[in-house]
Design a protein around this motif. Structure first.
Motif, PDB file in Angstrom:
ATOM      1  N   LEU A 174       0.797  -1.340   0.188  1.00 31.52           N
ATOM      2  CA  LEU A 174      -0.066  -0.186  -0.158  1.00 31.52           C
ATOM      3  C   LEU A 174       0.828   1.309  -0.033  1.00 31.52           C
ATOM      4  O   LEU A 174       2.188   1.124   0.168  1.00 31.52           O
ATOM      5  N   ALA A 175       0.269   2.325  -0.312  1.00 31.01           N
ATOM      6  CA  ALA A 175       1.210   3.453   0.279  1.00 31.01           C
ATOM      7  C   ALA A 175       1.804   3.974   1.149  1.00 31.01           C
ATOM      8  O   ALA A 175       1.113   3.559   2.211  1.00 31.01           O
ATOM      9  N   THR A 176       3.033   3.989   1.498  1.00 32.40           N
ATOM     10  CA  THR A 176       3.779   4.082   2.501  1.00 32.40           C
ATOM     11  C   THR A 176       3.901   5.731   2.601  1.00 32.40           C
ATOM     12  O   THR A 176       3.864   6.448   2.188  1.00 32.40           O
ATOM     13  N   ARG A 177       4.013   6.029   3.958  1.00 33.04           N
ATOM     14  CA  ARG A 177       4.068   7.294   4.724  1.00 33.04           C
ATOM     15  C   ARG A 177       5.203   7.748   5.355  1.00 33.04           C
ATOM     16  O   ARG A 177       5.675   7.090   6.565  1.00 33.04           O
ATOM     17  N   PRO A 178       5.666   9.131   5.609  1.00 31.14           N
ATOM     18  CA  PRO A 178       6.703   9.245   6.604  1.00 31.14           C
ATOM     19  C   PRO A 178       5.860   9.262   7.818  1.00 31.14           C
ATOM     20  O   PRO A 178       4.663   9.307   8.220  1.00 31.14           O
ATOM     21  N   GLY A 179       6.665   8.541   8.798  1.00 34.40           N
ATOM     22  CA  GLY A 179       6.344   8.335  10.131  1.00 34.40           C
ATOM     23  C   GLY A 179       5.982   6.620  10.432  1.00 34.40           C
ATOM     24  O   GLY A 179       5.994   6.259  11.398  1.00 34.40           O
ATOM     25  N   ASP A 180       5.901   6.032   9.221  1.00 36.44           N
ATOM     26  CA  ASP A 180       5.560   4.589   9.277  1.00 36.44           C
ATOM     27  C   ASP A 180       6.667   3.823   9.981  1.00 36.44           C
ATOM     28  O   ASP A 180       7.899   4.300   9.770  1.00 36.44           O
ATOM     29  N   VAL A 181       6.470   2.842  10.609  1.00 36.32           N
ATOM     30  CA  VAL A 181       7.347   2.046  11.647  1.00 36.32           C
ATOM     31  C   VAL A 181       7.942   0.726  10.754  1.00 36.32           C
ATOM     32  O   VAL A 181       7.047   0.079  10.140  1.00 36.32           O
ATOM     33  N   LEU A 182       9.174   0.629  10.780  1.00 36.27           N
ATOM     34  CA  LEU A 182       9.858  -0.556  10.324  1.00 36.27           C
ATOM     35  C   LEU A 182      10.169  -1.601  11.193  1.00 36.27           C
ATOM     36  O   LEU A 182      10.708  -1.335  12.347  1.00 36.27           O
ATOM     37  N   LEU A 183       9.539  -2.697  11.130  1.00 36.65           N
ATOM     38  CA  LEU A 183       9.773  -3.902  12.154  1.00 36.65           C
ATOM     39  C   LEU A 183      10.379  -5.008  11.283  1.00 36.65           C
ATOM     40  O   LEU A 183      10.071  -5.455  10.283  1.00 36.65           O
ATOM     41  N   GLY A 184      11.584  -5.224  11.914  1.00 35.53           N
ATOM     42  CA  GLY A 184      12.310  -6.304  11.236  1.00 35.53           C
ATOM     43  C   GLY A 184      12.336  -7.580  12.124  1.00 35.53           C
ATOM     44  O   GLY A 184      12.454  -7.611  13.163  1.00 35.53           O
ATOM     45  N   ASN A 306      21.681 -10.319   4.673  1.00 39.92           N
ATOM     46  CA  ASN A 306      20.485  -9.855   5.363  1.00 39.92           C
ATOM     47  C   ASN A 306      21.028  -9.226   6.884  1.00 39.92           C
ATOM     48  O   ASN A 306      20.076  -8.451   7.629  1.00 39.92           O
ATOM     49  N   CYS A 307      21.813  -9.650   7.193  1.00 36.21           N
ATOM     50  CA  CYS A 307      22.485  -8.976   8.395  1.00 36.21           C
ATOM     51  C   CYS A 307      21.754  -9.301   9.707  1.00 36.21           C
ATOM     52  O   CYS A 307      21.689  -8.601  10.665  1.00 36.21           O
ATOM     53  N   GLY A 308      20.896 -10.397   9.735  1.00 34.98           N
ATOM     54  CA  GLY A 308      20.226 -10.945  10.776  1.00 34.98           C
ATOM     55  C   GLY A 308      18.711 -10.382  10.752  1.00 34.98           C
ATOM     56  O   GLY A 308      17.832 -10.713  11.586  1.00 34.98           O
ATOM     57  N   ILE A 309      18.287  -9.685   9.667  1.00 36.39           N
ATOM     58  CA  ILE A 309      16.969  -9.214   9.579  1.00 36.39           C
ATOM     59  C   ILE A 309      16.205 -10.117   8.111  1.00 36.39           C
ATOM     60  O   ILE A 309      16.892  -9.546   7.133  1.00 36.39           O
ATOM     61  N   GLY A 310      15.714 -10.945   8.264  1.00 36.46           N
ATOM     62  CA  GLY A 310      15.113 -11.736   6.972  1.00 36.46           C
ATOM     63  C   GLY A 310      14.048 -10.893   6.332  1.00 36.46           C
ATOM     64  O   GLY A 310      13.657 -11.022   5.234  1.00 36.46           O
ATOM     65  N   LEU A 311      13.241 -10.178   7.143  1.00 37.70           N
ATOM     66  CA  LEU A 311      12.012  -9.735   6.538  1.00 37.70           C
ATOM     67  C   LEU A 311      11.849  -8.352   7.289  1.00 37.70           C
ATOM     68  O   LEU A 311      12.055  -8.252   8.638  1.00 37.70           O
ATOM     69  N   VAL A 312      11.104  -7.406   6.460  1.00 34.50           N
ATOM     70  CA  VAL A 312      10.647  -6.103   7.238  1.00 34.50           C
ATOM     71  C   VAL A 312       9.489  -5.755   6.903  1.00 34.50           C
ATOM     72  O   VAL A 312       8.873  -5.943   5.757  1.00 34.50           O
ATOM     73  N   VAL A 334      11.131  -9.789  16.826  1.00 35.92           N
ATOM     74  CA  VAL A 334      11.030  -8.775  16.328  1.00 35.92           C
ATOM     75  C   VAL A 334      11.596  -7.313  16.894  1.00 35.92           C
ATOM     76  O   VAL A 334      11.586  -7.430  18.084  1.00 35.92           O
ATOM     77  N   ASN A 335      12.148  -6.767  16.001  1.00 38.48           N
ATOM     78  CA  ASN A 335      13.164  -5.525  16.308  1.00 38.48           C
ATOM     79  C   ASN A 335      12.352  -4.171  15.582  1.00 38.48           C
ATOM     80  O   ASN A 335      12.268  -4.393  14.440  1.00 38.48           O
ATOM     81  N   ARG A 336      12.261  -3.215  16.489  1.00 37.65           N
ATOM     82  CA  ARG A 336      11.847  -1.831  15.794  1.00 37.65           C
ATOM     83  C   ARG A 336      13.254  -1.330  15.313  1.00 37.65           C
ATOM     84  O   ARG A 336      13.945  -0.883  16.007  1.00 37.65           O
ATOM     85  N   ILE A 337      13.253  -1.161  13.694  1.00 41.78           N
ATOM     86  CA  ILE A 337      14.558  -0.718  13.200  1.00 41.78           C
ATOM     87  C   ILE A 337      14.799   0.459  12.798  1.00 41.78           C
ATOM     88  O   ILE A 337      15.786   0.886  12.305  1.00 41.78           O
ATOM     89  N   GLY A 338      13.528   1.257  12.696  1.00 44.22           N
ATOM     90  CA  GLY A 338      13.507   2.458  12.236  1.00 44.22           C
ATOM     91  C   GLY A 338      12.009   2.995  11.701  1.00 44.22           C
ATOM     92  O   GLY A 338      11.212   2.451  12.138  1.00 44.22           O
ATOM     93  N   GLU A 339      12.107   3.938  10.976  1.00 39.90           N
ATOM     94  CA  GLU A 339      10.912   4.457  10.583  1.00 39.90           C
ATOM     95  C   GLU A 339      11.085   5.165   9.254  1.00 39.90           C
ATOM     96  O   GLU A 339      12.308   5.332   8.537  1.00 39.90           O
TER      97      GLU A 339
END
Length: 355
Positions: A174-184, A306-312, A334-339
């Motif tokens: 879907l359309a992504t937006r600033p502020g969306d959270v990245l879960l690794g 992948n450095c330890g993150i297989g899916l985001v 699950v790691n919150r890796i950014g936004e």
């Protein structure tokens, strides 16, 4: 017909039809173990049949993916550790399907070799069946090709084909937006990409596949370097589908060849960039060892492995906590890796360092 003293048979040319038939009979129980709603026929026909309506779909869109295992297969062949490489094959296909929002429904494999060993092929295909069970997909067919002169003794190649479905209008991203959270989601190791470099690093280290694993003090990978590097690719399908169905997931990226640097931008809009905190998760020991052995620059590591993150997963900010809970309950780390941030994207920006 009169006898011909110089007559040849197909078996004389190196193709054993009886061995192929024996293989089909041996793998039928493994294939049956993957049956799911929608399967209409077992192995042995000229094609596999699947009923989408019986699988619960009313207005489905079909999604298909194909892949292989890459040169990780070379390690499996050289070590004789063949039981999990089939899981890798399934994972590389079905993890791609779930990134589109699709549920994997069926799988077909292609096994090609110079001289068919029923035992070798069966071990590989039984691994494929295990991958299908993990993904909820039915193994409904495949092809075993015996091609003398095309492969060296003991060598074989694999390809996989997965078909999935979604209801119309539910495709990702879907359309992504600033502020969306990245879960690794944590990987199980190197997965199935970067193995040409892995094999070169191991060769330069002077270690053999049977050497004690230098980065696994507890020998969780089976004790040897080869066994540890053959840890199968994690299949994320069921937990991620549950998260998607709960709502709030805007995009999913499978971190394969190209790493975070190359794969995350594939699901981002042109006006967003991914801001990733490299300190948000611990770099697994296998990558620390590979990096140290080769003196790899951090940028090279991030675009190769992948450095330890297989899916985001890219989630709406208000959904991040609930999505994390669903994934964690299903056994994912699950790691919150950014936004996401505004910027001339799609691109990935890093802060901090891997460690």
């Amino acid at each position: 017909m009169t006898d011909r003293p110089n007559a040849l048979s197909y078996k004389d040319a190196g193709v054993d039809i009886d061995a192929g038939n024996a293989l089909v009979e041996r793998i039928k129980p493994a294939a049956r173990s993957t049956n799911r709603p929608g399967v209409m026929a077992g192995l042995g026909g000229f094609g596999g049949l699947f009923d989408l309506k019986a699988a619960g779909y009313s207005d489905p869109v079909i999604v298909a993916a194909t892949d292989g295992v890459g040169t990780k297969l070379r390690i499996a062949i050289d070590t004789g550790l063949l039981d999990t490489v089939g899981i890798d094959l399934v994972a590389m296909c079905v993890n791609d399907l779930v990134c589109q929002g699709a549920e994997p429904l069926l799988f077909l494999d292609y096994f090609a070799t110079g001289k068919l060993s029923v035992d070798v092929a069966a071990r590989v295909i039984e691994g494929i069946a295990e991958g299908c069970r993990q993904a909820g997909a039915a193994l409904i067919g495949g092809e075993t090709a015996e091609m003398p002169g095309m492969y060296s003794d003991g060598d074989f190649d694999l390809a996989g084909f997965a078909v999935g479905a979604m209801e119309r209008g539910q495709a990702l991203p879907l359309a992504t937006r600033p502020g969306d959270v990245l879960l690794g989601l944590a990987s199980s190791g190197v997965h199935s990409n970067g193995y040409s470099l892995v094999r070169k690093i191991v060769a330069n280290s002077g270690l053999g596949w049977e050497a004690p694993c230098p980065f696994d003090a507890n020998h969780a990978g089976g004790g040897t370097l080869g066994a540890a590097l053959l840890a199968p690719t994690r299949i994320y399908v069921k937990p991620v589908l549950a998260a998607i169905r709960a709502g709030g997931v805007r995009a999913v990226a499978h971190i394969t060849g190209g790493g975070l640097t190359g794969n995350l931008p594939r699901v981002l809009g042109d006006d967003t960039v991914a801001a990733i905190d490299l300190g948000a998760w611990a770099l697994p020991p296998v990558f620390r060892w590979l990096t140290g052995q080769a003196g790899l620059a951090e940028a090279e590591v991030l675009k190769t492995f992948n450095c330890g993150i297989g899916l985001v997963l890219v989630t709406a900010p208000e959904a991040a906590e609930a999505v994390t809970a669903i994934l964690a309950q299903a056994g994912e780390t699950v790691n919150r890796i950014g936004e996401l941030a505004e910027g001339a994207g799609p691109a990935v920006h890093y802060r901090g360092t891997l460690g």
